[in-house]
Motif scaffolding. Structure first.
Motif, mmCIF file in Angstrom:
data_model
loop_
_atom_site.group_PDB
_atom_site.id
_atom_site.type_symbol
_atom_site.label_atom_id
_atom_site.label_comp_id
_atom_site.label_asym_id
_atom_site.label_seq_id
_atom_site.Cartn_x
_atom_site.Cartn_y
_atom_site.Cartn_z
ATOM 1 N N GLY A 1 -23.512 -17.357 43.398
ATOM 2 C CA GLY A 1 -22.146 -17.644 42.971
ATOM 3 C C GLY A 1 -22.065 -17.885 41.467
ATOM 4 N N GLU B 1 -17.355 -15.106 45.550
ATOM 5 C CA GLU B 1 -17.187 -13.708 45.980
ATOM 6 C C GLU B 1 -15.707 -13.365 46.145
ATOM 7 N N GLN B 2 -14.960 -14.302 46.703
ATOM 8 C CA GLN B 2 -13.523 -14.067 46.840
ATOM 9 C C GLN B 2 -12.851 -13.977 45.471
ATOM 10 N N VAL C 1 -20.778 -19.941 46.770
ATOM 11 C CA VAL C 1 -21.092 -18.512 46.622
ATOM 12 C C VAL C 1 -19.957 -17.687 47.222
ATOM 13 N N TYR C 2 -19.492 -18.108 48.398
ATOM 14 C CA TYR C 2 -18.455 -17.326 49.079
ATOM 15 C C TYR C 2 -17.110 -17.460 48.366
ATOM 16 N N MET D 1 -21.790 -22.786 49.709
ATOM 17 C CA MET D 1 -20.420 -22.408 50.074
ATOM 18 C C MET D 1 -19.661 -21.867 48.862
#
Lengths: 506, 360
Positions: B94, B160-161, B156-157, B154
């Protein structure tokens, strides 16, 4: 009519390298008897009960249970024979419920539902309120102890061993525990009770065996013996005359003014209103039962735990908010009790461990850059001057024996020319000659004008080297008194003979 | 009976032998795996380990080694500082993404102005992006005691978004005919992280990785802060006794690893990747965790491990295209490497003893 005793020990001996933990120990316990095992730290109480519980094998001697030979190889065998033990440190899983924890400790646990009912029954029968569904992590120390006790009671023990059960309990919890123990005793369960707290033993126990240096030095009936007499037997009737005669102490170096501090750990003891002055050239000995604030006091002085302003002064300056590094810069050094993991990093070399506290005063560091050759020389100096037995400074701290590491840890601080040195249990686990040389080093420091605070469980040691003596009890420090001429009775009182009067503050 | 016995002190020899043994064991069991898949094991192994370095097309693959290895080393160096102190930043992926977005945005903000100041500014912005993303779990940890593993992972996600949103929205190329993705920084001279020597694969990210290795080595071996990191990992109470401030250490280690991951992302987006796209990140941040451990958390070890990992990536690609090995087999192969490393690692602190255990 003479029934065979429940448990009879005769001539039990257990030696560890360098120390005889138990030497020809004999005692008998009748069914329903509450028997106290008394002695200072290192007197051999733990080794003895570990042999009964099958954790340690005696070198020689015999044990008999109900008149038949009893030689448990492992705790399971001891439990099967009806011996239960509640340890000082609990072995419970925080994330599991009471019932689940108890099931884990049983050989063939019933279904959880059945077990929960049994737990409820036992807890009601013995006045130990405890819900089987609660999560252990949410329980108080007293409640956790109940889990351990109920775990033992479910196995229907004939003999219950309790190792310092009241050290983590509030007075109210102690009262509940004593009621339970008396009820058990009335039903015929014998209890072997280990404690330092003499008044507790006088009120609870039917008989007592006193150990000193691994040997039985006496038996008595606690209710008919004064706490003073028991303390004398524990400590040895003659206290050595201090080597040092009173000389005029110098200026006040360390000044504690009403030091209050919370303990960072859950089982710790908060410090309560500690006021004391320590002068240059003086050794202040601090006695007291373990867990009464010793670790916390050292941490508050070393700077590991900071204190509120206005509580800790060095030469008149408030140092309560200074970091350990800043305090070392001023000359306030400390050596904690726990050698591995606290005073020293186990897997690091002696050179690195010398750097650990020596960086500031030994100038092993310049603008953040570390001077390793100088650290190695410092480590070599400690090894040489304190006779640390090791191949060299490149060896890991954990490869040293306890006594040798202790010499290294004490030497590391002493060689840094402290102005104030605080040590906790400086000679714990160290052989006699090494202990003598450590004590001599502490005395020499004071001779040269340092203020030395020695926290110890060993009363002989404290009497030998202290100018003044004070005791920690429940996080409070008694008024320091000149060590010379102090009687065992007075020491006993300072160490908590009167502890029952402090209830209101808890 | 075979049993494990703790060594009185950690074996230095074994701590260096373990990675070598792990590589050899991976080659052996990887070969068995490839054989089971009906491929020639020897050819597969040489394809993976030999072709990229000395094969006929090595002139093409060797630069790729630098390009793939540099971000791995850069990120792993940062992670290793925290790992040594017992601070587990799992969210480098991330931080890598955020570094790329910040870096790219900083450059694109000036498009089409040309200036030598733009690239240094992008480097600062990339480092800042990664640092900020890592400071979130760090501050939550020191203020509220949250677990940095979960929070950083978390995030990281979340990143990504955020990346997808940027590629489709704010940073989308206005002249891109509606395709997702930013302008190509390779076509914007002042912002392009170009090869320093044409065809060598050597770009500023490789230079940064080498500097990071040397910096980390000096820090750990010679500086008070590096010593504090090591003591904290070995014995937290002893560290506190010696005067280490745990809060500051968490902030430093998390911040440093985020900063380096952000730098890696920035160098990647401005160079080899060129664009902020939805699928910009390819898992360097996670693979770097393996690289950090494979390199024994030692800066030079990480340098070697980063190279080795890049080699298996490139070799794996070659094996896929030339021998038709499935991609999953290559991943298993890489997994084996970590598995064997951890297995052999045990012997650094323990040794095997044959014979019956003596009853205590």
């Amino acid at each position: 009519m003479n029934n065979p005793p429940l448990l009879a020990l005769s001539g039990l001996t257990k030696a560890y390298p360098g120390v005889v933990a138990n030497d020809d120990v004999s005692l008998t316990i009748a069914p329903g008897e509450v028997h106290a095992l008394l002695g200072e730290n290192g007197a051999g109480k733990s080794t003895l009960v570990k042999m009964i519980y099958g954790l340690v094998k005696p070198d020689s001697g015999t044990m008999q249970m109900h008149g038949t030979p009893f030689h448990p190889n492992e705790p399971r065998a001891a439990r099967a024979a009806g011996v239960g033990m509640v340890f000082q440190h609990f072995s419970l899983f925080d994330a599991l419920s009471v019932a689940e924890n108890i099931a884990l400790g049983m050989e063939d646990a019933p279904k959880l539902g059945t077990l929960s009912k049994q737990i409820r029954d036992v807890s009601e029968a013995y006045g130990l309120p405890l819900s089987p569904d609660r999560i252990v992590g949410d329980l108080s120390a007293g409640e956790r102890q109940r889990v351990e006790i109920i775990r033992c009671l479910l196995q229907d023990p004939k003999l219950l061993i309790m190792d310092e059960p009241t050290s983590v309990l509030t007075p109210q919890e102690v009262e509940i525990l004593f009621k339970t123990l008396r009820k058990l005793s009335a039903e015929g369960t014998a209890i072997l009770y280990i404690s330092h707290k003499l008044e507790e033993i006088r009120s609870l126990c039917d008989s007592a065996t006193i150990l000193r240096l691994g040997k039985v030095v006496g038996h008595c009936t606690p209710s008919e013996t004064s706490a003073r007499d028991m303390a004398e037997m524990m400590v040895g009737s003659i206290l050595k005359t201090p080597l040092r005669t009173g000389k005029t102490p110098g200026d006040v170096l360390l000044d504690l003014r009403g030091l209050n501090a919370k303990s960072p750990s859950a089982f710790g003891m908060p410090l309560r209103d500690i006021s004391v002055q320590v002068r240059a050239g003086e050794v202040l000995g601090i006695g007291g039962v373990a867990g009464n604030g010793q670790d916390e006091l050292l941490a508050a002085l070393s700077g590991e735990n900071l204190s509120q302003p206005g509580m800790v002064f060095f030469k008149g300056y408030d140092i309560g908010q200074l970091s350990p590094i800043a305090r070392r810069g001023l000359g306030i050094l400390a050596a904690p009790e726990e050698r591995l993991g606290h005073a020293a990093a186990p897997d690091m070399t002696l050179t690195e461990n010398a750097m650990l506290t020596g960086a500031v005063r030994e100038k092993l560091e310049r603008r953040g850059m570390l001077n390793w050759p100088a650290a190695t020389r410092f480590a070599e100096r400690i090894i040489k001057e304190f006779d640390v037995r090791t191949p060299g400074p490149g060896n890991a701290a954990r490869s040293l024996s306890g006594g040798n590491l202790q010499k290294f840890v004490i030497g590391r601080e002493v060689l840094q020319r402290p102005e104030v040195l605080v040590v906790n249990q400086p000679t714990w686990g160290v052989d006699a000659s090494a202990a003598a040389s450590i004590r001599q080093a502490l005395l020499d420091l004071a001779e040269n004008g340092a203020a030395v605070i020695v926290i110890s469980q060993d009363l002989d040691e404290l009497m030998e080297i202290s100018d003044r003596f004070a005791a920690l009890n429940e996080g409070r420090l008694s008024e320091p008194r000149p060590a010379q001429g102090l009687t065992v009775d007075e020491i006993g009182l300072m160490m908590g003979g009167a502890h029952g009067m402090e209830v209101a503050h808890v | 009976m075979i049993r494990l016995e703790k060594r009185p002190q950690a074996s230095q020899a074994f701590s260096w032998a373990a990675p070598v043994l792990a590589v050899l064991a991976t080659m052996f069991f990887g070969g068995l795996l490839f054989a089971a898949l009906g491929k020639d094991p020897l050819a597969s192994i040489t394809t993976i380990f030999w072709q990229p370095l000395f094969g006929d097309f090595a002139f093409y693959y060797r630069p790729q080694l630098l390009i793939k290895g540099a971000p791995l080393v850069l990120i792993a160096i940062g992670l290793s500082l925290g790992f040594k102190a017992g601070i587990w930043n799992i969210g480098a992926e991330g931080q890598y993404i955020m570094g790329a977005i910040f870096g790219a945005a900083a450059g694109l903000a000036f498009y089409p102005t040309e200036s030598v100041l733009i690239f240094p500014f992008m480097i600062l912005a990339g480092a800042l992006g990664g640092w900020i993303w890592a400071m979130i779990p760090a501050i939550l940890k020191v203020k509220f005691g949250t677990n940095e593993i979960l929070v950083s992972l978390m995030l990281v996600y979340v990143a990504e978004q955020f990346l997808a949103s940027m590629a489709l929205g704010l940073l989308k190329n206005p002249e891109g005919f509606g395709f997702p993705g930013s302008r190509n920084l390779q076509q914007y001279g002042s912002a392009h992280n170009a090869e320093l020597i044409a065809g060598s694969g050597m770009h500023w990210g490789v230079v940064a990785a080498l500097i990071a290795v040397i910096f980390a080595y000096v820090l750990l071996a010679r500086h008070r802060l590096g010593f504090a990191i090591r003591v904290t990992g070995e014995a937290p109470r002893a560290a506190k006794f010696s005067g280490v401030n745990p809060t500051r250490l968490v902030l430093f280690c998390m911040g440093m690893s985020g900063l380096l991951a952000g730098l890696a992302g920035m160098f990647e987006v401005a160079g080899p990747a060129g664009q902020v796209t939805i699928d910009f990140n390819v898992g360097y941040g996670f693979t770097a965790i393996i690289v950090a451990f494979l390199g024994r958390l030692h800066p030079f070890g990480i340098l070697l491990a980063g190279g080795l990992m890049a080699l298996t990536y490139i070799g794996g690609d070659i094996a896929q295209s030339q021998l038709g090995l499935p991609a999953a087999a290559i991943q298993v192969f890489q997994g084996m490497l970590l598995f064997f490393l951890l297995a052999f690692d045990l012997f650094t602190n323990y040794r095997l003893r044959m014979g019956r255990a003596e009853v205590a």
